[in-house]
Design an enzyme around this catalytic site. Structure first.
Site, PDB file in Angstrom:
ATOM      1  N   ARG A 168      35.233  33.382 108.552  1.00  0.00           N
ATOM      2  CA  ARG A 168      35.870  33.983 109.739  1.00  0.00           C
ATOM      3  C   ARG A 168      35.580  33.185 111.014  1.00  0.00           C
ATOM      4  O   ARG A 168      35.364  33.758 112.085  1.00  0.00           O
ATOM      5  CB  ARG A 168      35.427  35.438 109.930  1.00  0.00           C
ATOM      6  N   SER A 241      39.508  44.681 109.586  1.00  0.00           N
ATOM      7  CA  SER A 241      38.044  44.798 109.664  1.00  0.00           C
ATOM      8  C   SER A 241      37.598  44.616 111.105  1.00  0.00           C
ATOM      9  O   SER A 241      37.907  43.589 111.718  1.00  0.00           O
ATOM     10  CB  SER A 241      37.376  43.704 108.841  1.00  0.00           C
ATOM     11  N   GLU A 338      34.654  41.259 114.511  1.00  0.00           N
ATOM     12  CA  GLU A 338      35.523  40.184 114.037  1.00  0.00           C
ATOM     13  C   GLU A 338      36.623  39.883 115.044  1.00  0.00           C
ATOM     14  O   GLU A 338      36.877  38.717 115.346  1.00  0.00           O
ATOM     15  CB  GLU A 338      36.112  40.554 112.676  1.00  0.00           C
TER      16      GLU A 338
HETATM   17  N1  EPU Z   1      32.671  49.874 101.006  1.00  0.00           N
HETATM   18  C1  EPU Z   1      32.041  51.027 101.377  1.00  0.00           C
HETATM   19  N2  EPU Z   1      32.731  51.925 102.157  1.00  0.00           N
HETATM   20  C2  EPU Z   1      34.019  51.704 102.543  1.00  0.00           C
HETATM   21  C3  EPU Z   1      34.664  50.535 102.137  1.00  0.00           C
HETATM   22  C4  EPU Z   1      33.971  49.608 101.375  1.00  0.00           C
HETATM   23  O1  EPU Z   1      30.881  51.272 101.053  1.00  0.00           O
HETATM   24  O2  EPU Z   1      34.557  52.552 103.259  1.00  0.00           O
HETATM   25  C5  EPU Z   1      31.894  48.889 100.206  1.00  0.00           C
HETATM   26  C6  EPU Z   1      32.226  48.929  98.754  1.00  0.00           C
HETATM   27  O3  EPU Z   1      31.036  48.806  98.032  1.00  0.00           O
HETATM   28  C7  EPU Z   1      33.084  47.696  98.539  1.00  0.00           C
HETATM   29  C8  EPU Z   1      32.536  46.745  99.568  1.00  0.00           C
HETATM   30  O4  EPU Z   1      32.184  47.578 100.669  1.00  0.00           O
HETATM   31  O5  EPU Z   1      32.927  47.193  97.257  1.00  0.00           O
HETATM   32  C9  EPU Z   1      33.524  45.709 100.004  1.00  0.00           C
HETATM   33  O6  EPU Z   1      34.732  46.331 100.472  1.00  0.00           O
HETATM   34  P1  EPU Z   1      36.156  45.587 100.410  1.00  0.00           P
HETATM   35  O7  EPU Z   1      36.413  45.109  99.048  1.00  0.00           O
HETATM   36  O8  EPU Z   1      37.165  46.477 101.041  1.00  0.00           O
HETATM   37  O9  EPU Z   1      35.943  44.293 101.291  1.00  0.00           O
HETATM   38  P2  EPU Z   1      35.266  44.091 102.714  1.00  0.00           P
HETATM   39  O10 EPU Z   1      34.101  43.193 102.546  1.00  0.00           O
HETATM   40  O11 EPU Z   1      35.021  45.392 103.400  1.00  0.00           O
HETATM   41  C10 EPU Z   1      36.618  41.931 103.254  1.00  0.00           C
HETATM   42  C11 EPU Z   1      37.401  41.388 104.414  1.00  0.00           C
HETATM   43  C12 EPU Z   1      38.803  41.992 104.432  1.00  0.00           C
HETATM   44  C13 EPU Z   1      39.496  41.646 103.125  1.00  0.00           C
HETATM   45  C14 EPU Z   1      38.651  42.223 101.979  1.00  0.00           C
HETATM   46  C15 EPU Z   1      39.203  41.869 100.623  1.00  0.00           C
HETATM   47  C16 EPU Z   1      35.760  40.883 106.129  1.00  0.00           C
HETATM   48  C17 EPU Z   1      35.169  41.283 107.441  1.00  0.00           C
HETATM   49  N3  EPU Z   1      36.702  41.691 105.646  1.00  0.00           N
HETATM   50  O12 EPU Z   1      36.425  43.318 103.496  1.00  0.00           O
HETATM   51  O13 EPU Z   1      39.519  41.365 105.506  1.00  0.00           O
HETATM   52  O14 EPU Z   1      40.805  42.172 103.080  1.00  0.00           O
HETATM   53  O15 EPU Z   1      37.305  41.686 102.043  1.00  0.00           O
HETATM   54  O16 EPU Z   1      38.984  40.521 100.361  1.00  0.00           O
HETATM   55  O17 EPU Z   1      35.388  39.844 105.580  1.00  0.00           O
HETATM   56  C18 EPU Z   1      40.068  41.565 107.801  1.00  0.00           C
HETATM   57  O18 EPU Z   1      39.436  40.527 107.973  1.00  0.00           O
HETATM   58  O19 EPU Z   1      40.629  42.162 108.766  1.00  0.00           O
HETATM   59  C19 EPU Z   1      40.127  42.144 106.469  1.00  0.00           C
HETATM   60  C20 EPU Z   1      40.717  43.326 106.233  1.00  0.00           C
END
Ligand code: EPU
Length: 346
Positions: A168, A241, A338
């Site tokens: 990012r 995010s 972010e």
């Molecule tokens: N989780 C929770 N609570 C929630 C949501 C998620 O505990 O409400 C935990 C779960 O354990 C889940 C983990 O967080 O397995 C990861 O969640 P997710 O797969 O949704 O991915 P993320 O790390 O939260 C990142 C990117 C997203 C991207 C997704 C999928 C960042 C800051 N965000 O989110 O990017 O779509 O992975 O690859 O790196 C963005 O940048 O705007 C964005 C949406």
């Protein structure tokens, strides 16, 4: 022919940011042909004053009015610049909507961007924060970024290796006063090399009964997963995010994982660091679905701040600060936003 330049004073920005918060630009300049930037920046207001480049407005929070000029690049050109049969180089103007561009590449039989379907924003914004999703970051597909260099007063071509891409992050994000991304060239392929290791996507394809997917089917699966997890900014204001997943020293990650068995821990850039899930940390502090007036946290995803209608940017920022403070207090982990915060500082 539409004129290359449009100017508006005290221009409303509410429809130009996906949070849907009220803000105004003292002067909004819309440029259709980036080639006129060197000439335009001879004007003292642009040359010496603050300039905010606005793409889809999907990765910023207006906590106040932006100072100076707001510049919008509206170029819409997409073309193949090199084609050796398998490997194809495609150039797109900064103003092209990102998802429309992904669909264009898939429609032309070109693989490589399918995991990045439905990310809000423009082509020009993609390299700035090195957008990523479902196991792929855009830097892996970028060959060259064209950008106007305010310091050198010329449009320059930067090879991916010169863009300082990181999670990012990029040199464009670190030096926002210097660079204005005008176009991006992507190295794509007619032979798909699918990346399906991200569990959510593999599960979604399995649910749909698709054994060996095409790139378009991967993009469709990505769209379904995103729609189920992330609120549509056209319905509920948000910027995806709101926090980056924090990079912490490996020993802190291990200590936290011992206390909290469910905490997701991902590899960091090297052996001494780890990436934690900001969503999990925020969720564990009880913020998911929280609402104060019209500022809130999505019920679907703890990482997504939402505007239920009339929230101001300052209210959203105040909520974000309280969330970060509670994660710091409970876990000793510092969260960083972010999106860019405009009109205030984090
Ligand atoms: N989780 C929770 N609570 C929630 C949501 C998620 O505990 O409400 C935990 C779960 O354990 C889940 C983990 O967080 O397995 C990861 O969640 P997710 O797969 O949704 O991915 P993320 O790390 O939260 C990142 C990117 C997203 C991207 C997704 C999928 C960042 C800051 N965000 O989110 O990017 O779509 O992975 O690859 O790196 C963005 O940048 O705007 C964005 C949406």
């Amino acid at each position: 022919m539409r004129s290359a330049l449009r100017l508006a004073e005290r221009a409303p920005l509410r429809a130009r940011n996906t949070f849907g918060v009220e803000a105004h630009a003292g002067m909004l300049v819309e440029v259709r042909d980036a080639a006129c930037l060197p000439e335009l920046f001879r004007n003292a207001m642009l040359r010496d004053g603050p300039v905010l480049v606005l793409g889809g407005g999907s990765n910023l929070l207006f906590a106040g009015d932006p100072p100076g000029v707001v510049l919008s690049l509206a170029g819409q050109d997409i073309r193949v610049v090199q084609d050796d049969g398998d490997s194809v180089l495609v150039r797109a103007d900064a103003g092209v909507e990102w998802h429309a561009f992904v669909l264009w590449t898939l429609g032309h039989g070109l693989a490589g961007l399918e995991n990045l379907a439905l990310i809000p924003g423009t082509v020009g914004a993609a390299p700035i924060q090195n957008i990523g999703a479902y196991g792929v970051e855009v830097r892996e597909r970028i060959e060259t970024v064209e950008a106007f260099d305010r310091k050198g007063h010329a449009i320059r071509r930067l090879a991916a290796a010169d863009c300082a891409f990181a999670y990012r992050d990029s040199r464009f994000k670190r030096e926002p006063e210097r660079w204005i991304v005008t176009a991006v060239e992507f190295r794509l392929s007619r032979t798909p090399r699918l990346r399906l290791e991200y569990a959510g996507i593999a599960d979604e394809l399995a649910r749909a009964g698709i054994g060996s997917p095409t790139p378009s089917q991967v993009a469709e699966a990505v769209c379904r997963v995103r729609r189920s997890k992330l609120p549509d900014p056209a319905v509920l204001g948000n910027a995806g995010s709101f926090f980056k997943n924090p990079i912490v020293p490996a020993d802190l990650a291990e200590a936290l994982a011992l206390q909290h068995a469910a905490l997701p821990v991902f590899p960091g850039a090297d052996a001494t660091s780890r990436k934690l899930s900001a969503a999990w940390l925020i969720d564990a502090c009880g913020w998911k679905g929280h609402r104060e007036g019209d500022a809130g946290v999505s019920e679907r995803h703890a990482l997504v701040l939402v505007n239920h209608g009339g929230a101001t940017g300052a209210e959203l920022l105040a909520l974000a600060r309280r969330i970060a403070a509670s994660v710091q207090e409970r876990f000793g982990v510092s969260l960083e936003p972010e999106p860019r915060v405009i009109g205030d500082s984090w």
